[in-house]
Design an enzyme around this catalytic site. Structure first.
Site, PDB file in Angstrom:
ATOM      1  N   SER A 183      15.179  53.856  23.817  1.00  0.00           N
ATOM      2  CA  SER A 183      16.324  54.767  23.884  1.00  0.00           C
ATOM      3  C   SER A 183      15.949  56.234  24.008  1.00  0.00           C
ATOM      4  O   SER A 183      16.772  57.030  24.471  1.00  0.00           O
ATOM      5  CB  SER A 183      17.211  54.577  22.648  1.00  0.00           C
ATOM      6  OG  SER A 183      16.499  54.866  21.459  1.00  0.00           O
ATOM      7  N   HIS A 211      20.219  49.360  25.755  1.00  0.00           N
ATOM      8  CA  HIS A 211      20.228  50.298  26.883  1.00  0.00           C
ATOM      9  C   HIS A 211      19.902  49.624  28.208  1.00  0.00           C
ATOM     10  O   HIS A 211      19.830  50.304  29.233  1.00  0.00           O
ATOM     11  CB  HIS A 211      19.254  51.440  26.612  1.00  0.00           C
ATOM     12  CG  HIS A 211      19.771  52.440  25.633  1.00  0.00           C
ATOM     13  ND1 HIS A 211      20.649  53.444  25.982  1.00  0.00           N
ATOM     14  CD2 HIS A 211      19.544  52.588  24.302  1.00  0.00           C
ATOM     15  CE1 HIS A 211      20.929  54.174  24.924  1.00  0.00           C
ATOM     16  NE2 HIS A 211      20.276  53.670  23.886  1.00  0.00           N
ATOM     17  N   LYS A 242      27.837  51.085  24.873  1.00  0.00           N
ATOM     18  CA  LYS A 242      27.194  51.951  25.863  1.00  0.00           C
ATOM     19  C   LYS A 242      27.764  51.635  27.248  1.00  0.00           C
ATOM     20  O   LYS A 242      28.847  52.073  27.574  1.00  0.00           O
ATOM     21  CB  LYS A 242      25.685  51.801  25.763  1.00  0.00           C
ATOM     22  CG  LYS A 242      25.157  52.318  24.408  1.00  0.00           C
ATOM     23  CD  LYS A 242      23.667  52.194  24.276  1.00  0.00           C
ATOM     24  CE  LYS A 242      23.166  52.888  23.009  1.00  0.00           C
ATOM     25  NZ  LYS A 242      23.692  52.318  21.757  1.00  0.00           N
TER      26      LYS A 242
END
Length: 394
Positions: A183, A211, A242
């Site tokens: 990240s 991610h 996300k």
């Protein structure tokens, strides 16, 4: 005046101010967009995890409204009592099909998905082998499990194998765990090699794909799909907060593993389930991933354009291979000053220092999205160049 018992916290905050490391929260006053208003100032937003722009996608908003009208604003209970709604089960079934696994379970956040799973499946007699740059939620889950923790240098497969060789004779469960995309640095784990080690030494293989979800693999199926390792990773963790654009985390594994988490994962057992509107919006997001691959294509086009621009200007972008692109500064106070002056000039790129990253490796972290325009990214590069030259960063 603070109570005397808490004065030490005020003292610590004063130290942060003196070191120029104190940060105020930026307040978002609009939708989470590439051009957004924070603290009364319109800025180009390079700090959001909203990779595909789904926080404002019409389909997600409509599904959330429909679920709100049908089910109300909350579930009213934890999942194991009266808080498992049909929309929660539909979401978990959708995720499992999308990821190509037997089953999945949704947690309240990606953090609790990691921490709750590691804590649940291991005990003090077991051993965890973990990349040194794994996410804080993995680290906390490892500590909560009370298992022995062995840390290998970042992405160092040979060092990982040396640890596994040392453990080869021990009668214990072994968990090999890594982020899929890291990240802070934006680089991708050497998953094929780690999977081979896990199979060779009899480890449970677990990956945090927060991610990578919505970013890597076919239609955003993540690192396992990116490397075509289906069926060889025992536990996959992902996020709904996300690229999915909403809120929560999930775990994918075998049916028995998921059923076990129903019984032993503490965040699942002791937290009220998602509001139905959140679950419905997440469902719609996976439909968008399957039906609108152009969003991921746009994300990568913007990523390539922005990275090339940063490198052309002379910025050090570290090891990044994904839309997470750090601009390395080194000194934490300078990184935070860089961030503040960028904000004043019209770009929001958060400064990050210790303890989020090691001492001496402070940076600003930039993330482009599928919905940034080329004009916005070009203007952001111009501002980055002017401010960086002023501060003698380039």
């Amino acid at each position: 005046m603070p109570r005397v018992q808490l004065q030490y916290l005020s003292d610590e905050l004063q130290k942060l101010r003196e070191q120029k490391l104190y940060q105020k929260l930026r307040i978002l006053e609009t939708e989470q967009l590439p051009l957004a208003r924070f603290d009364g100032r319109e800025v180009i937003n390079l700090s959001s995890n909203n990779y595909l722009g789904l926080t404002t996608h019409p389909r997600l908003k409509q599904r959330a409204l429909e679920a709100l009208e049908k089910y109300g604003v909350g579930s009213g209970a934890v999942r194991t009592i009266a808080g498992t709604m049909s929309v929660h089960m539909a979401l978990e079934e959708k995720i499992a099909r999308f990821k190509g696994v037997e089953a999945s379970v949704v947690f309240q956040s990606g953090f609790t998905a990691n921490a709750g799973t590691v804590q649940a499946i291991l005990g003090r007699e077991d051993v965890i082998i973990s990349d040194e740059l794994n996410h804080a939620s993995i680290i906390d889950g490892c500590r909560l499990s009370r298992a022995e923790i062995k840390v290998f240098p970042h992405k160092d497969v040979e060092a990982c194998e040396r640890i596994l060789k040392e453990l080869a004779g021990r009668a214990c469960r072994k968990l090999l765990i890594t982020d899929g995309v890291f990240s802070m640095d934006g680089d991708i784990a050497p998953l094929p090699q780690l999977v081979e080690l896990a199979e060779k030494y009899g480890c449970i293989m677990m990956i945090d794909d927060a991610h990578a979800s919505g970013v890597l693999g076919r239609n955003g199926r993540g690192t396992v799909d990116h490397y075509n390792l289906h069926g060889r990773v025992d536990i996959q963790v992902g996020t709904l907060s996300k690229a999915i654009g909403v809120l929560g985390g999930y775990v994918c594994s075998t049916r028995d593993c998921i059923e076990f988490l129903y019984h032993r994962a503490r965040p699942f057992l002791f937290s009220t389930s998602h509001p139905p509107s959140v679950a419905a919006a997440c469902l719609a997001a996976f439909e968008v991933l399957e039906e609108e691959p152009s969003l991921i294509e746009s994300l990568w086009e913007n990523t390539r354009f922005f990275k090339e621009g940063l490198k052309r200007l002379g910025f050090n972008t570290g090891m990044s291979e994904t839309p997470i692109t750090p601009v390395m500064v080194g000194d934490a106070a300078l990184a935070h000053k860089f961030s503040r002056e960028l904000f004043e000039a019209g770009v929001f790129a958060q400064g990050i220092g210790f303890p989020t990253v090691p001492h001496g490796k402070a940076r600003i972290r930039t993330i482009v999205t599928a919905t940034h325009t080329r004009e916005q990214l070009t203007r952001a590069l111009e501002i980055l160049e002017v401010v960086a030259k002023k501060l003698k960063i380039i």
